[in-house]
Enzyme design. Sequence first.
Site, PDB file in Angstrom:
ATOM      1  N   GLY A  11       0.828  -1.215   0.000  1.00  0.00           N
ATOM      2  CA  GLY A  11       0.000   0.000   0.000  1.00  0.00           C
ATOM      3  C   GLY A  11       0.853   1.250   0.000  1.00  0.00           C
ATOM      4  NE  ARG A  14      -4.659   6.560  -0.656  1.00  0.00           N
ATOM      5  CZ  ARG A  14      -5.453   5.672  -1.240  1.00  0.00           C
ATOM      6  NH1 ARG A  14      -5.323   5.428  -2.532  1.00  0.00           N
ATOM      7  NH2 ARG A  14      -6.383   5.026  -0.558  1.00  0.00           N
ATOM      8  CG  ASP A  86      -5.550  -7.488  -4.309  1.00  0.00           C
ATOM      9  OD1 ASP A  86      -5.531  -7.496  -3.066  1.00  0.00           O
ATOM     10  OD2 ASP A  86      -6.606  -7.507  -4.976  1.00  0.00           O
ATOM     11  CB  VAL A  87      -2.247  -7.406   0.612  1.00  0.00           C
ATOM     12  CG1 VAL A  87      -1.089  -6.443   0.490  1.00  0.00           C
ATOM     13  CG2 VAL A  87      -3.536  -6.680   1.005  1.00  0.00           C
ATOM     14  CG  ASN A 113       0.903   1.443   4.797  1.00  0.00           C
ATOM     15  OD1 ASN A 113       0.691   2.211   5.735  1.00  0.00           O
ATOM     16  ND2 ASN A 113       0.504   1.724   3.560  1.00  0.00           N
ATOM     17  CB  SER A 166      -5.548   1.703  13.705  1.00  0.00           C
ATOM     18  OG  SER A 166      -6.387   2.783  14.089  1.00  0.00           O
ATOM     19  CE1 TYR A 179      -8.402   0.931   9.368  1.00  0.00           C
ATOM     20  CE2 TYR A 179      -8.843   1.975  11.485  1.00  0.00           C
ATOM     21  CZ  TYR A 179      -8.001   1.761  10.405  1.00  0.00           C
ATOM     22  OH  TYR A 179      -6.766   2.361  10.359  1.00  0.00           O
ATOM     23  CE  LYS A 183      -5.540  -1.062  10.198  1.00  0.00           C
ATOM     24  NZ  LYS A 183      -4.316  -1.228   9.411  1.00  0.00           N
ATOM     25  CB  ILE A 212      -1.340   9.864  10.649  1.00  0.00           C
ATOM     26  CG1 ILE A 212      -1.031   8.978  11.867  1.00  0.00           C
ATOM     27  CG2 ILE A 212      -0.060  10.345   9.960  1.00  0.00           C
ATOM     28  CD1 ILE A 212      -0.170   9.592  12.947  1.00  0.00           C
TER      29      ILE A 212
HETATM   30  N1  LIG Z   1      -4.123   8.034   8.474  1.00  0.00           N
HETATM   31  C1  LIG Z   1      -4.400   7.728   9.709  1.00  0.00           C
HETATM   32  O1  LIG Z   1      -4.803   8.593  10.505  1.00  0.00           O
HETATM   33  C2  LIG Z   1      -4.208   6.316  10.224  1.00  0.00           C
HETATM   34  C3  LIG Z   1      -4.448   6.070  11.576  1.00  0.00           C
HETATM   35  C4  LIG Z   1      -4.266   4.784  12.066  1.00  0.00           C
HETATM   36  C5  LIG Z   1      -3.840   3.772  11.230  1.00  0.00           C
HETATM   37  N2  LIG Z   1      -3.624   4.039   9.901  1.00  0.00           N
HETATM   38  C6  LIG Z   1      -3.182   2.933   9.069  1.00  0.00           C
HETATM   39  O2  LIG Z   1      -2.081   3.334   8.296  1.00  0.00           O
HETATM   40  C7  LIG Z   1      -2.094   2.672   7.032  1.00  0.00           C
HETATM   41  C8  LIG Z   1      -2.076   3.683   5.901  1.00  0.00           C
HETATM   42  O3  LIG Z   1      -3.114   4.623   6.077  1.00  0.00           O
HETATM   43  P1  LIG Z   1      -3.280   5.860   5.082  1.00  0.00           P
HETATM   44  O4  LIG Z   1      -3.923   6.942   5.865  1.00  0.00           O
HETATM   45  O5  LIG Z   1      -2.028   6.115   4.365  1.00  0.00           O
HETATM   46  O6  LIG Z   1      -4.414   5.244   4.090  1.00  0.00           O
HETATM   47  P2  LIG Z   1      -4.555   5.240   2.509  1.00  0.00           P
HETATM   48  O7  LIG Z   1      -5.920   4.764   2.183  1.00  0.00           O
HETATM   49  O8  LIG Z   1      -4.142   6.542   1.942  1.00  0.00           O
HETATM   50  O9  LIG Z   1      -3.479   4.162   2.046  1.00  0.00           O
HETATM   51  C9  LIG Z   1      -3.760   2.804   1.937  1.00  0.00           C
HETATM   52  C10 LIG Z   1      -3.044   2.247   0.730  1.00  0.00           C
HETATM   53  O10 LIG Z   1      -3.342   0.850   0.645  1.00  0.00           O
HETATM   54  C11 LIG Z   1      -3.655   0.550  -0.711  1.00  0.00           C
HETATM   55  N3  LIG Z   1      -4.508  -0.647  -0.757  1.00  0.00           N
HETATM   56  C12 LIG Z   1      -5.834  -0.742  -0.476  1.00  0.00           C
HETATM   57  N4  LIG Z   1      -6.242  -2.005  -0.676  1.00  0.00           N
HETATM   58  C13 LIG Z   1      -5.164  -2.728  -1.062  1.00  0.00           C
HETATM   59  C14 LIG Z   1      -4.951  -4.093  -1.418  1.00  0.00           C
HETATM   60  N5  LIG Z   1      -5.951  -4.984  -1.444  1.00  0.00           N
HETATM   61  N6  LIG Z   1      -3.683  -4.488  -1.768  1.00  0.00           N
HETATM   62  C15 LIG Z   1      -2.677  -3.593  -1.781  1.00  0.00           C
HETATM   63  N7  LIG Z   1      -2.812  -2.286  -1.482  1.00  0.00           N
HETATM   64  C16 LIG Z   1      -4.053  -1.859  -1.126  1.00  0.00           C
HETATM   65  C17 LIG Z   1      -4.331   1.795  -1.250  1.00  0.00           C
HETATM   66  O11 LIG Z   1      -4.317   1.841  -2.664  1.00  0.00           O
HETATM   67  C18 LIG Z   1      -3.507   2.880  -0.584  1.00  0.00           C
HETATM   68  O12 LIG Z   1      -2.372   3.234  -1.380  1.00  0.00           O
HETATM   69  C19 LIG Z   1      -3.321   1.779   7.051  1.00  0.00           C
HETATM   70  O13 LIG Z   1      -2.964   0.492   7.512  1.00  0.00           O
HETATM   71  C20 LIG Z   1      -4.219   2.463   8.067  1.00  0.00           C
HETATM   72  O14 LIG Z   1      -5.148   1.575   8.633  1.00  0.00           O
HETATM   73  C21 LIG Z   1      -3.803   5.282   9.381  1.00  0.00           C
END
Ligand SMILES: NC(=O)c1ccc[n+]([C@@H]2O[C@H](COP(=O)([O-])OP(=O)(O)OC[C@H]3O[C@@H](n4cnc5c(N)ncnc54)[C@H](O)[C@@H]3O)[C@@H](O)[C@H]2O)c1
Length: 274
Positions: A11, A14, A86-87, A113, A166, A179, A183, A212
């Site tokens: 992932g 981005r 794709d995971v 991630n 998370s 979700y 987690k 974040i």
């Molecule tokens: N942003 C936050 O505040 C926050 C808080 C707690 C945890 N997280 C965790 O951090 C990680 C990243 O979050 P983010 O904010 O960057 O989210 P995001 O949605 O921007 O990034 C997720 C990425 O995973 C990819 N993805 C989705 N499904 C997929 C699949 N089947 N196979 C491969 N890739 C896939 C998406 O294309 C994307 O690039 C996640 O695990 C999220 O749960 C984020």
Amino acid sequence: MLNGKVALVTGGSRGLGRADALALARAGADVVITDILVESDAGSAVRAEKYGPLNQVMQSTGVVFAEQTAAEIRAMGRRAAVFKMDVTDRAEVRQVVARVKEEFGAIHILVNNAATLDHVAQLENQKDDLWERDLLVNLTGTFNCCKAVWPYMKEQGWGRIVNTASVAGTMGGFGQASYATTKAGVLGLTKSLALEGARYNITVNAVVPGIINTEAFRTGNPKMNERMINRTAFRRPGEPEDVANAVVFLASDNAKYITGVALNVSGGIELFTF
Ligand SMILES: NC(=O)c1ccc[n+]([C@@H]2O[C@H](COP(=O)([O-])OP(=O)(O)OC[C@H]3O[C@@H](n4cnc5c(N)ncnc54)[C@H](O)[C@@H]3O)[C@@H](O)[C@H]2O)c1
């Protein structure tokens, strides 16, 4: 800290994944970025639809930076590659991991991630198909990737797995039944694999981000975001680099005696703030 190491980030197109990839490279690692969305890949639009509204928005607004991030990493003098992965697709995960071993010579660090973050609804409105999707991507996807890299890490007698949990998984999340459950599951997986990995010099840890400031966060409801931010001790969201720095630390030899931990990068959101 990570010179000569090869890292794979899931992932990574981005948000936190992209920040993790850049930070690992800055620390000296060669980095393989994987995602379902890749700029030049025509199939991305179809996959964006399959994985929900958030991915569709990001795909249609051009918030996909896998190849751009790889170019930034090469400009630092490291090796980098991008693979559509794709995971949830076990065969594809195994293929990509084998290719990384072949092309890069090893796979030392796995950062799990990839996740879906856009299913927010109270229980009666939680959608059955999105419950299944979240379990499949966030939990089974993490399991698939751990399983695929494990034999290589075992064989080389060195491995670092950093999973992304998370605070929803440690504290629960209102409207986040699916979700938060995934987690919390990631933390159970992390601790179990930490126990199994120690004898092979594989550490398995998790970062536990709070709020974040990623593109995904910024698409959220501004009022809800404000309320969550006000629960942190700092009264501000974290930056992706805050999480990425923790990932780099856990991936490094400085963390060689640390395994099975859930490291909060949360600005104290779990503290009794008033
Ligand atoms: N942003 C936050 O505040 C926050 C808080 C707690 C945890 N997280 C965790 O951090 C990680 C990243 O979050 P983010 O904010 O960057 O989210 P995001 O949605 O921007 O990034 C997720 C990425 O995973 C990819 N993805 C989705 N499904 C997929 C699949 N089947 N196979 C491969 N890739 C896939 C998406 O294309 C994307 O690039 C996640 O695990 C999220 O749960 C984020």
